[in-house]
Every structure is written in structure tokens, then in C-alpha cells.
Scaffold this motif. Sequence first.
Motif, PDB file in Angstrom:
ATOM      1  N   GLN A  96       0.832  -1.198   0.000  1.00 57.55           N
ATOM      2  CA  GLN A  96       0.000   0.000   0.000  1.00 57.55           C
ATOM      3  C   GLN A  96       0.870   1.252   0.000  1.00 57.55           C
ATOM      4  OE1 GLN A  96      -2.389   0.558   3.502  1.00 57.55           O
ATOM      5  NE2 GLN A  96      -3.782   1.980   2.487  1.00 57.55           N
ATOM      6  N   GLY A  97       0.587   2.141  -0.951  1.00 51.62           N
ATOM      7  CA  GLY A  97       1.335   3.394  -1.065  1.00 51.62           C
ATOM      8  C   GLY A  97       2.545   3.322  -1.972  1.00 51.62           C
ATOM      9  N   GLU A  98       2.893   2.129  -2.427  1.00 56.70           N
ATOM     10  CA  GLU A  98       4.070   1.975  -3.290  1.00 56.70           C
ATOM     11  C   GLU A  98       3.893   2.708  -4.614  1.00 56.70           C
ATOM     12  OE1 GLU A  98       6.662  -1.669  -5.321  1.00 56.70           O
ATOM     13  OE2 GLU A  98       5.204  -2.080  -3.738  1.00 56.70           O
ATOM     14  N   PHE A  99       2.693   2.611  -5.190  1.00 59.05           N
ATOM     15  CA  PHE A  99       2.451   3.238  -6.490  1.00 59.05           C
ATOM     16  C   PHE A  99       2.531   4.764  -6.409  1.00 59.05           C
ATOM     17  CE2 PHE A  99      -0.641  -0.503  -7.171  1.00 59.05           C
ATOM     18  CZ  PHE A  99       0.415  -1.354  -7.441  1.00 59.05           C
ATOM     19  N   GLU A 100       2.202   5.322  -5.265  1.00 48.10           N
ATOM     20  CA  GLU A 100       2.179   6.774  -5.102  1.00 48.10           C
ATOM     21  C   GLU A 100       3.504   7.343  -4.606  1.00 48.10           C
ATOM     22  OE1 GLU A 100      -0.058   4.728  -3.575  1.00 48.10           O
ATOM     23  OE2 GLU A 100      -1.660   4.931  -5.073  1.00 48.10           O
ATOM     24  N   GLY A 101       4.488   6.467  -4.338  1.00 46.50           N
ATOM     25  CA  GLY A 101       5.790   6.936  -3.879  1.00 46.50           C
ATOM     26  C   GLY A 101       5.810   7.368  -2.430  1.00 46.50           C
ATOM     27  N   ARG A 102       5.023   6.708  -1.593  1.00 42.28           N
ATOM     28  CA  ARG A 102       5.027   7.045  -0.165  1.00 42.28           C
ATOM     29  C   ARG A 102       6.418   6.800   0.417  1.00 42.28           C
ATOM     30  NH1 ARG A 102       0.974   9.203  -1.623  1.00 42.28           N
ATOM     31  NH2 ARG A 102      -1.153   8.741  -0.955  1.00 42.28           N
ATOM     32  N   THR A 103       6.810   7.649   1.361  1.00 48.02           N
ATOM     33  CA  THR A 103       8.155   7.571   1.933  1.00 48.02           C
ATOM     34  C   THR A 103       8.164   7.172   3.409  1.00 48.02           C
ATOM     35  OG1 THR A 103       8.144   9.934   2.507  1.00 48.02           O
ATOM     36  CG2 THR A 103       8.998   9.330   0.330  1.00 48.02           C
ATOM     37  N   LYS A 104       7.038   7.245   4.081  1.00 48.60           N
ATOM     38  CA  LYS A 104       6.974   6.937   5.516  1.00 48.60           C
ATOM     39  C   LYS A 104       6.557   5.479   5.721  1.00 48.60           C
ATOM     40  CE  LYS A 104       7.816  11.254   6.562  1.00 48.60           C
ATOM     41  NZ  LYS A 104       9.117  11.659   7.134  1.00 48.60           N
ATOM     42  N   ARG A 105       7.407   4.719   6.403  1.00 54.07           N
ATOM     43  CA  ARG A 105       7.046   3.339   6.723  1.00 54.07           C
ATOM     44  C   ARG A 105       6.061   3.337   7.879  1.00 54.07           C
ATOM     45  NH1 ARG A 105       8.688  -1.197   9.759  1.00 54.07           N
ATOM     46  NH2 ARG A 105      10.210   0.013  10.950  1.00 54.07           N
ATOM     47  N   ILE A 106       4.964   2.632   7.700  1.00 54.61           N
ATOM     48  CA  ILE A 106       3.877   2.642   8.681  1.00 54.61           C
ATOM     49  C   ILE A 106       3.882   1.325   9.457  1.00 54.61           C
ATOM     50  CG2 ILE A 106       1.403   2.948   9.020  1.00 54.61           C
ATOM     51  CD1 ILE A 106       2.894   5.340   7.751  1.00 54.61           C
ATOM     52  N   SER A 107       3.902   1.424  10.752  1.00 54.45           N
ATOM     53  CA  SER A 107       3.808   0.232  11.578  1.00 54.45           C
ATOM     54  C   SER A 107       2.427  -0.396  11.401  1.00 54.45           C
ATOM     55  CB  SER A 107       4.020   0.583  13.055  1.00 54.45           C
ATOM     56  OG  SER A 107       3.637  -0.500  13.880  1.00 54.45           O
ATOM     57  N   PRO A 108       2.352  -1.719  11.215  1.00 54.78           N
ATOM     58  CA  PRO A 108       1.032  -2.369  11.082  1.00 54.78           C
ATOM     59  C   PRO A 108       0.205  -2.250  12.361  1.00 54.78           C
ATOM     60  CG  PRO A 108       2.780  -4.009  11.240  1.00 54.78           C
ATOM     61  CD  PRO A 108       3.448  -2.685  11.071  1.00 54.78           C
ATOM     62  N   HIS A 109       0.852  -1.931  13.476  1.00 61.02           N
ATOM     63  CA  HIS A 109       0.128  -1.772  14.733  1.00 61.02           C
ATOM     64  C   HIS A 109      -0.551  -0.397  14.813  1.00 61.02           C
ATOM     65  CE1 HIS A 109       2.151  -5.408  16.011  1.00 61.02           C
ATOM     66  NE2 HIS A 109       3.322  -4.851  15.711  1.00 61.02           N
ATOM     67  N   LEU A 110      -0.015   0.563  14.031  1.00 58.63           N
ATOM     68  CA  LEU A 110      -0.552   1.930  14.099  1.00 58.63           C
ATOM     69  C   LEU A 110      -1.800   2.082  13.230  1.00 58.63           C
ATOM     70  CD1 LEU A 110       0.026   4.700  15.337  1.00 58.63           C
ATOM     71  CD2 LEU A 110       1.422   5.233  13.338  1.00 58.63           C
ATOM     72  N   VAL A 111      -1.828   1.450  12.085  1.00 63.45           N
ATOM     73  CA  VAL A 111      -2.969   1.427  11.164  1.00 63.45           C
ATOM     74  C   VAL A 111      -3.327   2.814  10.639  1.00 63.45           C
ATOM     75  CG1 VAL A 111      -5.204   0.322  10.750  1.00 63.45           C
ATOM     76  CG2 VAL A 111      -3.826  -0.430  12.659  1.00 63.45           C
ATOM     77  N   ARG A 112      -2.386   3.701  10.609  1.00 63.74           N
ATOM     78  CA  ARG A 112      -2.616   5.019   9.999  1.00 63.74           C
ATOM     79  C   ARG A 112      -1.254   5.631   9.690  1.00 63.74           C
ATOM     80  NH1 ARG A 112      -3.374   5.920  15.522  1.00 63.74           N
ATOM     81  NH2 ARG A 112      -2.152   7.635  16.399  1.00 63.74           N
ATOM     82  N   GLY A 113      -1.266   6.625   8.815  1.00 57.02           N
ATOM     83  CA  GLY A 113      -0.021   7.271   8.442  1.00 57.02           C
ATOM     84  C   GLY A 113      -0.244   8.716   8.078  1.00 57.02           C
ATOM     85  N   ILE A 115      -0.375  12.181   5.827  1.00 58.85           N
ATOM     86  CA  ILE A 115      -0.732  12.526   4.453  1.00 58.85           C
ATOM     87  C   ILE A 115       0.540  12.930   3.715  1.00 58.85           C
ATOM     88  CG2 ILE A 115      -2.025  14.122   3.003  1.00 58.85           C
ATOM     89  CD1 ILE A 115      -4.078  14.323   5.257  1.00 58.85           C
ATOM     90  N   GLU A 116       0.771  12.321   2.572  1.00 55.87           N
ATOM     91  CA  GLU A 116       1.958  12.620   1.779  1.00 55.87           C
ATOM     92  C   GLU A 116       1.553  12.977   0.350  1.00 55.87           C
ATOM     93  OE1 GLU A 116       5.556  10.157   2.217  1.00 55.87           O
ATOM     94  OE2 GLU A 116       4.288   8.799   3.387  1.00 55.87           O
ATOM     95  N   PRO A 117       2.296  13.859  -0.295  1.00 52.12           N
ATOM     96  CA  PRO A 117       1.990  14.164  -1.697  1.00 52.12           C
ATOM     97  C   PRO A 117       2.309  12.968  -2.586  1.00 52.12           C
ATOM     98  CG  PRO A 117       4.040  15.222  -1.037  1.00 52.12           C
ATOM     99  CD  PRO A 117       3.438  14.645   0.213  1.00 52.12           C
ATOM    100  N   THR A 118       1.527  12.789  -3.632  1.00 54.81           N
ATOM    101  CA  THR A 118       1.748  11.710  -4.582  1.00 54.81           C
ATOM    102  C   THR A 118       2.859  12.084  -5.558  1.00 54.81           C
ATOM    103  OG1 THR A 118      -0.542  10.951  -4.447  1.00 54.81           O
ATOM    104  CG2 THR A 118       0.687  10.359  -6.427  1.00 54.81           C
ATOM    105  N   ASP A 119       3.767  11.147  -5.785  1.00 54.75           N
ATOM    106  CA  ASP A 119       4.797  11.304  -6.805  1.00 54.75           C
ATOM    107  C   ASP A 119       4.143  10.954  -8.145  1.00 54.75           C
ATOM    108  OD1 ASP A 119       6.897  10.857  -8.652  1.00 54.75           O
ATOM    109  OD2 ASP A 119       8.288  10.344  -7.045  1.00 54.75           O
ATOM    110  N   LEU A 120       3.754  11.953  -8.895  1.00 52.07           N
ATOM    111  CA  LEU A 120       2.956  11.723 -10.094  1.00 52.07           C
ATOM    112  C   LEU A 120       3.706  10.956 -11.175  1.00 52.07           C
ATOM    113  CD1 LEU A 120       1.089  15.157 -10.350  1.00 52.07           C
ATOM    114  CD2 LEU A 120       0.262  12.983  -9.417  1.00 52.07           C
ATOM    115  N   LYS A 121       5.006  11.209 -11.319  1.00 52.43           N
ATOM    116  CA  LYS A 121       5.776  10.496 -12.334  1.00 52.43           C
ATOM    117  C   LYS A 121       5.906   9.019 -11.973  1.00 52.43           C
ATOM    118  CE  LYS A 121       8.467  14.379 -14.147  1.00 52.43           C
ATOM    119  NZ  LYS A 121       9.831  14.922 -14.401  1.00 52.43           N
TER     120      LYS A 121
END
Length: 244
Positions: A96-113, A115-121
Motif C-alpha cells: 500500500q502506497g508503493e504506487f504513489e511513492g510514499r516515503t513513511k514506513r507505517i507500523s502495522p500496529h498503528l494502522v494510519r499514516g 498525508i503525503e503528496p503523490t509522486d505523479l511520475k
Amino acid sequence: MPGFSFIAEVYWDLEWTLQQQGFNYTYDKRLYDRLHAGETRPVREHFYAGLDYQSKMARFLENHDEARAAVTFPREKHEAAAVITFLSPGLRFFHQGEFEGRTKRISPHLVRGPIEPTDLKLQQFYAHLLDLLRHPILRGGQWQLLECVSSWEGNWSSDSFIAFAWQSPDGERLLVTVNYAPHESQCYVKLPFSCLGGEQFRLRDLLSAASYDRDGNELQSRGLYLDLHPWRYHVFAIESIAPK
């Protein structure tokens, strides 16, 4: 259980053992680590394994345990690594988030992250890649690792290429070539396709607008000549050009 797949996250060279014990897929952490290191030959050697093993590997560039791919891999290297990873045989595993270029690794225990801008390219690249992955040849075709040889004496840069082919039973052909190196490289790719002689062929890149016409006799005898910039790639559909 019908319709249910078991995936094992396992290391210590136990992937094959768990596959034999009934797991449908095992994580391919070794490929990920070698792509991350950026050394081409170990990546290519990983593909020497038999298809009975490779077809049961879950291949990925990020998951909940790893740093985000957009952080780990610089942009051009990221795309090259994705082409190698997801156009190889096996299960294609996206996070999840790989296609949009997310940079923050989210702990599965946190279940939220955050808001990050999408890398459009990057998002556009993955959109094209996902369209390509719907191609039947990448689901039911035959995969083969290819040999890349020096384009002239003393040119060692051929060792920087990873190339493989897909063929379908009805004769359709795909050629994947990647210069997985931080420098320009040249080589000849030895093609496994029979009956190329006496025809002209169009090599149409399915991930860009590039298109090249080549003589089948030369392709069959010498192979396909490549000269690629750092981390660049082609995914060619090889199509016969009917004589006018």
C-alpha cells in the motif's frame, strides 16, 4: 483449501524447503537485497534457479518490514528494479502506497499514516507497468533468462545487463532488457527465438514510445545490440513486419 494461498516469510535459505512442505509462495528477500545493493551479477545469478522454484517466489520492492522503495531506491534505479522484479516469474507483491511513492514506513500496529503528496511520475510509471502485467504472456507464457555478450573486445559493460524473454504458445514474444548499473552500457543480447531469418521485425517498447525496426537475420546471428543509459530499460514486443 480451494481458492486459498499460503505465503511464507522465511529466510536462511529455507524457501525451497517450505515450498516443498506445501506453501504456495515464499518471500524473495534475496532478490530484494541484491537489487538494493545495486550489483548486477548477483541479481542475474539469482535467476539461474529452476522455474519450479522461481514461480513460487513472492517478489517485492517494499513491505511492512522494509523501508519504502521510494526512499531505498533513487528514482531511475527504482524503475529498473521494478521492471526486473515484477516482470519475472512468480507472485507480484505490491505494498500500500508503493504506487504513489510514499516515503513513511507505517507500523502495522498503528494502522494510519501521515498525508503525503503523490509522486505523479512514479504513479504514472506504475500505471503503465500494471497495464503491462495484464498481458496474458506474463501470466501463461514461458520465461527464459538470456545471455548478454560484449559488443566489442574489451567492453566489460555487458556484465551490467539483465535480460530475459517471454514466449507464448501462439508465438508471441516479449524481450525485457535492463542496464542495472550507474553507467552507460552496451551489449548484444542473444535471442532464443527461432525462425527470425528472412524477415523484418519491429521492436515496440511497451513502457515508452520507442520503436525500432531490425533485420531478422542479424537478430538471429548476432543478437540485439543495446546501448543504454544508467538504469534504463526496454520491454519490447517483437512483431513481424509484413512485406508491403
